[in-house]
Design a protein around this motif. Structure first.
Motif, PDB file in Angstrom:
ATOM      1  N   PHE A  42       0.836  -1.195   0.000  1.00 12.13           N
ATOM      2  CA  PHE A  42       0.000   0.000   0.000  1.00 12.13           C
ATOM      3  C   PHE A  42       0.873   1.248   0.000  1.00 12.13           C
ATOM      4  O   PHE A  42       0.665   2.177  -0.785  1.00 12.13           O
ATOM      5  N   SER A  45       2.651   1.578  -3.401  1.00 12.13           N
ATOM      6  CA  SER A  45       1.752   2.105  -4.439  1.00 12.13           C
ATOM      7  C   SER A  45       1.529   3.601  -4.267  1.00 12.13           C
ATOM      8  O   SER A  45       1.499   4.349  -5.253  1.00 12.13           O
ATOM      9  N   ARG A  46       1.390   4.052  -3.012  1.00 12.82           N
ATOM     10  CA  ARG A  46       1.195   5.486  -2.769  1.00 12.82           C
ATOM     11  C   ARG A  46       2.394   6.291  -3.253  1.00 12.82           C
ATOM     12  O   ARG A  46       2.247   7.342  -3.900  1.00 12.82           O
TER      13      ARG A  46
END
Length: 301
Positions: A42, A45-46
Motif C-alpha cells: 500500500f 503504491s502510494r
C-alpha cells in the motif's frame, strides 16, 4: 515544493537528500532526493502514484548489492525494499517478497528440507534483484526454480508474470526492458534431505569464502562470463590483479571482483572498469561486458 511529503506520504519513512553510500554494498554513491522505505505494498503504491502525479522520477534499488551509484546521486525517489521482506512456505513452494535477503531465503528452504535453492546460498542481494538479473552460481540460476513473479508496472499497477513471460537469459529477464519492478516471487522446490542440503550449502559457502574477497566492500562479480572464458582469468592474465585507481582496486584474491579498499568513489569504480575492459581487449581480443548496473548522475565539479 515538497508539500506532497506531508500531504500525501505522511507516515511513510522517507529521508530527504540522503547519501546512498550508506546503503550500497560498494559504499559509494551520492544523495537521493527522496529515499523511501515502504513497509507494505500500500505504501509502495502510494509513493509511485504520487511520484507519477508530480512527474518525479522513481527507481527501486532493492538492497543495492550489484549496483554502482554514481557520485552525483539519483534524482527523484529511490525506493528500497528492506521492510518488504516476508518469506512464506506452502508445501514445496516458497514465496518471498522482493526485499527478502536471498541467502536467508535459501536457509528457510533448508530448514524445511526443500532442495533446489542451494546454488544461491552465497549470493548477496535481495530476492527482487536476483529475479531481475536471473542470478546464478555453481550451475544453478533463478530461472530453474521460479514459478512466477509479481511486478509493479511503471504506472503503479500490480500484475503477475509467469516464468515464460520473464524471458530469462544469462543474467537477464524481461523486466530489465519493461521497467517493471519485482515485488515478490514464487519458487517451486523439491523435497530433499536436510543433512544433504546443509552439507551442499556448507560446501558452496566454503568455496565462496576461499575465492571471494568478502572482507572489503564490493559490488560482487563485475563482469559477465565471456563465452568459453572466465572474466577473472582474463583479467589475471592481463596482469591487472591489484591494479588500483583511487580507492578501488582489482581484488588480489579474485580478479573478477573490484574492492573498495580506501574510501573509493563511484568514479574510481567506473574508471577501473573502463581500464580493465580496454586492457583485457588489448591482451586477449575479448571484450568484457559489465554485469554490475551503473546508475545515477556523475558528480559535476
Amino acid at each position: 515544493m515538497t508539500d506532497f511529503l506531508t500531504n500525501d506520504l505522511n507516515g511513510i519513512d522517507i529521508r530527504v537528500n540522503e547519501p546512498l553510500k550508506n546503503y550500497t554494498y560498494t559504499k559509494v554513491g551520492g544523495p537521493a532526493d527522496y529515499l523511501a522505505f515502504p513497509r507494505n505494498r500500500f505504501e509502495l503504491s502510494r509513493i509511485v502514484q504520487v511520484a507519477n502525479r508530480e512527474n518525479i522520477p522513481w527507481i527501486v534499488l532493492g538492497n543495492a548489492s550489484n549496483i554502482i551509484v554514481r557520485d552525483g546521486g539519483i534524482r527523484g525517489f529511490v525506493i528500497m525494499f528492506d521492510k518488504l521482506n516476508s518469506v512464506t512456505v506452502n508445501g514445496y513452494t516458497i514465496e518471498a517478497e522482493a526485499g527478502a535477503n536471498l541467502i536467508e531465503t535459501t536457509r528457510v528452504a533448508k530448514y524445511h528440507s526443500l532442495s533446489g535453492f542451494e546454488f544461491a546460498c552465497g549470493i548477496p542481494g535481495s530476492i527482487g534483484g536476483a529475479v531481475f538479473m536471473n542470478a546464478g552460481a555453481y550451475g544453478g540460476e533463478i530461472a530453474h526454480i521460479l514459478v512466477s513473479a509479481q511486478v509493479l508496472t511503471k504506472e503503479g499497477e500490480i500484475k503477475t508474470l509467469t516464468n515464460r513471460e520473464m524471458a530469462f537469459g544469462y543474467r537477464h529477464s524481461s523486466v530489465q526492458e519493461t521497467g517493471d519492478v519485482v515485488i515478490s516471487a514464487k519458487f517451486a522446490l523439491k523435497p530433499g534431505d536436510y543433512l544433504q542440503i546443509s552439507q551442499e550449502m556448507n560446501r558452496l559457502t566454503h568455496l565462496r569464502e576461499l575465492k571471494q574477497p568478502l572482507e572489503y566492500p564490493s559490488c560482487g562479480s563485475v563482469f559477465k562470463r565471456p563465452v568459453g572464458h572466465f572474466a577473472g582469468q582474463l583479467i589475471s592474465e592481463a596482469d591487472l590483479k591489484g591494479y588500483r585507481i583511487g580507492g578501488v582496486e582489482v581484488s588480489k584474491k579474485h580478479a573478477g571482483f573490484m574492492v573498495n579498499v580506501a574510501d573509493g568513489t563511484a568514479k574510481d569504480y567506473e574508471d577501473l572498469i573502463a581500464h580493465v575492459i580496454k586492457t583485457v581487449d588489448a591482451k586477449s581480443g575479448i571484450q568484457l561486458e559489465p554485469e554490475v548496473r551503473i546508475i545515477g548522475e556523475a558528480l559535476v565539479n
